[in-house]
Design an enzyme around this catalytic site. Structure first.
Site, PDB file in Angstrom:
ATOM      1  N   SER A 240      53.879  15.612  -3.524  1.00 34.46           N
ATOM      2  CA  SER A 240      52.502  15.324  -3.922  1.00 34.46           C
ATOM      3  C   SER A 240      52.408  15.442  -5.430  1.00 34.46           C
ATOM      4  O   SER A 240      53.376  15.769  -6.114  1.00 34.46           O
ATOM      5  CB  SER A 240      51.546  16.324  -3.259  1.00 34.46           C
ATOM      6  OG  SER A 240      51.812  17.644  -3.724  1.00 34.46           O
ATOM      7  N   LYS A 241      51.207  15.197  -5.967  1.00 31.68           N
ATOM      8  CA  LYS A 241      51.052  15.251  -7.419  1.00 31.68           C
ATOM      9  C   LYS A 241      51.365  16.631  -7.979  1.00 31.68           C
ATOM     10  O   LYS A 241      51.897  16.760  -9.078  1.00 31.68           O
ATOM     11  CB  LYS A 241      49.627  14.837  -7.804  1.00 31.68           C
ATOM     12  CG  LYS A 241      49.386  13.336  -7.687  1.00 31.68           C
ATOM     13  CD  LYS A 241      48.029  12.949  -8.232  1.00 31.68           C
ATOM     14  CE  LYS A 241      47.847  11.429  -8.158  1.00 31.68           C
ATOM     15  NZ  LYS A 241      46.533  11.017  -8.707  1.00 31.68           N
ATOM     16  N   ARG A 242      51.044  17.663  -7.200  1.00 33.31           N
ATOM     17  CA  ARG A 242      51.327  19.009  -7.713  1.00 33.31           C
ATOM     18  C   ARG A 242      52.827  19.284  -7.771  1.00 33.31           C
ATOM     19  O   ARG A 242      53.292  20.142  -8.517  1.00 33.31           O
ATOM     20  CB  ARG A 242      50.629  20.066  -6.839  1.00 33.31           C
ATOM     21  CG  ARG A 242      51.178  20.190  -5.426  1.00 33.31           C
ATOM     22  CD  ARG A 242      50.359  21.165  -4.581  1.00 33.31           C
ATOM     23  NE  ARG A 242      50.784  21.185  -3.192  1.00 33.31           N
ATOM     24  CZ  ARG A 242      51.723  21.996  -2.724  1.00 33.31           C
ATOM     25  NH1 ARG A 242      52.329  22.835  -3.559  1.00 33.31           N
ATOM     26  NH2 ARG A 242      52.065  21.980  -1.450  1.00 33.31           N
ATOM     27  N   HIS A 243      53.613  18.542  -6.973  1.00 32.03           N
ATOM     28  CA  HIS A 243      55.069  18.691  -6.988  1.00 32.03           C
ATOM     29  C   HIS A 243      55.713  17.837  -8.071  1.00 32.03           C
ATOM     30  O   HIS A 243      56.808  18.131  -8.523  1.00 32.03           O
ATOM     31  CB  HIS A 243      55.677  18.265  -5.639  1.00 32.03           C
ATOM     32  CG  HIS A 243      55.297  19.134  -4.490  1.00 32.03           C
ATOM     33  ND1 HIS A 243      54.764  18.626  -3.327  1.00 32.03           N
ATOM     34  CD2 HIS A 243      55.369  20.473  -4.312  1.00 32.03           C
ATOM     35  CE1 HIS A 243      54.527  19.623  -2.483  1.00 32.03           C
ATOM     36  NE2 HIS A 243      54.896  20.750  -3.057  1.00 32.03           N
TER      37      HIS A 243
END
Length: 470
Positions: A240-243
């Site tokens: 995801s974007k946080r990753h």
């Protein structure tokens, strides 16, 4: 057999990190085998495809230095060829007209859902005569897929994979408005472009079974498939974007070098022994798709940062200055003067071992190129209280006469502190605050040497008014 591979993104957004790795694997495979790496833009979704996304994909590939061979193929320009293939399947008895209305298809899916069956097309028009067609209904064309047996794929990454044909229905290959569907377009384009190996994410594995059936129905040889596991986050969850599920342009903006990102991406799923730092030249020599593992790779920003730091340390100073200067000018709001660029050139050998990204490098270099009076943060301002201004004012005349080299400056400052009866820190910390504007910096005597005599004395005069710079 000469290897021909392709990268075929849909231009519905940026070039994301997973797509970049797919492009890299295809590029490396082609270069390793002395083959061709082609670029096809699958822009048949006219509602979601945008020229801006196409430009972003092309810009991302160029920044990563993954140059394709030949002209870019736009899938949207090949609609008539796709329709021609559908008509050939129809003429050969391998496809048929389907006159089901959207309402009938919806009812069919609802019945399957209620009965706990897979929501597959039930073949209503598979063997019916088109003369029975209801008036006013434009037909779609469906592939007459095999119903018995199984479809088998020998995948270069996944191994031998099979699916029962009963699990695959007669997919639409040409919609009622005459536009081709994804699986038909891909097969026709790959065949016409002479693609020998299809290397892509394993989220396309189900498509490979359907595409294999289309190849066989058309009497064409299918390419070899290699379905690469997707990239996950460090916690094993879907990326995801946080990753880090960002566009390549975001990594560029964050200050990663293209060679570092290439090195990192090639190690996400592919390995060569215990080697971590692999040049592009070595990767081309070593890479083959059979060494890609079946397990999902895990994205780790800490490893990427460490790798990027390695490449920054090895980069030429002139290149880093060219990359960092625009960042500094944007942050500062003014163009760097030649004197500032001179200081930046002098500082770069000492700065680059301390930075892991270009953004960090620019941040650490900023105080060298600030216009006077430089900003001083609160912690540094506290170091300029009490007797500190007097010490700096009294130090300045001695500095004005000193040899301007780090060791000589250190010897002078140490001797001055001893003569004043203060510890070195009582002088070095105010000195740092006045010259840097913060309480953290490279070694202060290195900083003074880089700043030069004139700039150092001028900054001292700004921070400790009352003495005259010489």
């Amino acid at each position: 057999m000469s290897v021909v591979v392709r990268f075929a993104p849909s231009p519905t957004g940026f070039l994301h990190i997973g797509g970049a790795r797919t492009a890299l694997f295809n590029w490396l495979f082609a270069r390793h085998h002395g083959g061709k790496f082609l670029l096809r833009i699958e822009d048949t979704d006219r509602l979601r495809s945008t020229p801006e996304a196409v430009d972003a994909i092309i810009d991302g590939l160029r920044w990563l230095e993954l140059q394709w061979d030949g002209e870019i193929v736009l899938q949207s320009e090949r609609g008539s060829r796709h329709a021609e293939a559908a008509q050939a399947l129809l003429a050969g008895g391998n496809a048929y007209y389907c006159y089901c209305t959207p309402e009938e298809l919806a009812a069919m899916r609802e019945r399957a859902r209620a009965e706990g069956r897979a929501m597959l097309y039930d073949g209503t028009w598979r063997d019916r005569d088109p003369s029975e067609a209801p008036p006013g209904v434009k037909p779609a064309i469906r592939l007459k897929a095999p119903r018995a047996g199984e479809t088998r794929i020998r995948d270069r990454v996944q191994g031998e994979v099979t699916v029962a044909n009963a699990q695959l229905d007669d997919l639409i290959i040409l919609r009622s408005d005459g536009t081709p569907t994804y699986n038909l377009s891909v097969v026709v384009d790959d065949h016409d472009m002479g693609i020998t190996h299809v290397i892509r994410g394993d989220d396309h594995l189900n498509n490979a079974f359907r595409q294999t059936q289309i190849y066989r129905a058309l009497g064409w040889a299918a390419p070899e498939f290699a379905h690469v596991p997707l990239i996950h986050g460090p916690d094993g969850a879907k990326l995801s974007k946080r990753h880090g599920a960002l566009g390549v342009d975001a990594y560029r903006e964050m200050g990663y070098l293209p060679e570092a990102l290439r090195n990192y991406l090639m190690r996400l799923g592919w390995s060569h022994g215990d080697d971590e730092i692999i040049s592009t030249e070595q990767a081309i020599q070593w890479f083959d798709i059979d060494a890609v593992g079946r397990a999902a790779a895990r994205f780790d920003f800490a490893k990427l940062d460490s790798l990027n730091g390695h490449y920054i340390r090895g980069a030429e100073d002139a290149r880093l200055i060219a990359l960092v200067a625009p960042r500094l000018e944007k942050a500062l709001g003014f163009a760097l003067e030649e004197s500032a660029r001179t200081r930046l050139r002098a500082a770069m050998p000492g700065l680059k071992p301390r930075a892991k990204t270009l953004a960090e490098l620019a941040d650490k270099a900023r105080f060298y190129v600030e216009r006077r009076p430089i900003p001083i943060d609160d912690k540094a301002r506290a170091q300029l209280a009490g007797d500190a201004p007097r010490l700096l004012r009294d130090l300045a005349p001695a500095l004005a006469q000193s040899r301007w080299q780090g060791p000589a400056l250190e010897e002078l400052v140490r001797g001055f502190a001893e003569a004043q009866g203060v510890k070195l820190g009582a002088l070095a910390q105010p000195l740092r605050a006045a010259l840097v504007g913060s309480t953290a910096s490279p070694p202060i005597f290195e900083v003074m040497e880089v700043l030069g005599r004139e700039e150092t004395l001028a900054r001292l005069a700004d921070a400790a008014p009352g003495h005259r710079s010489v």
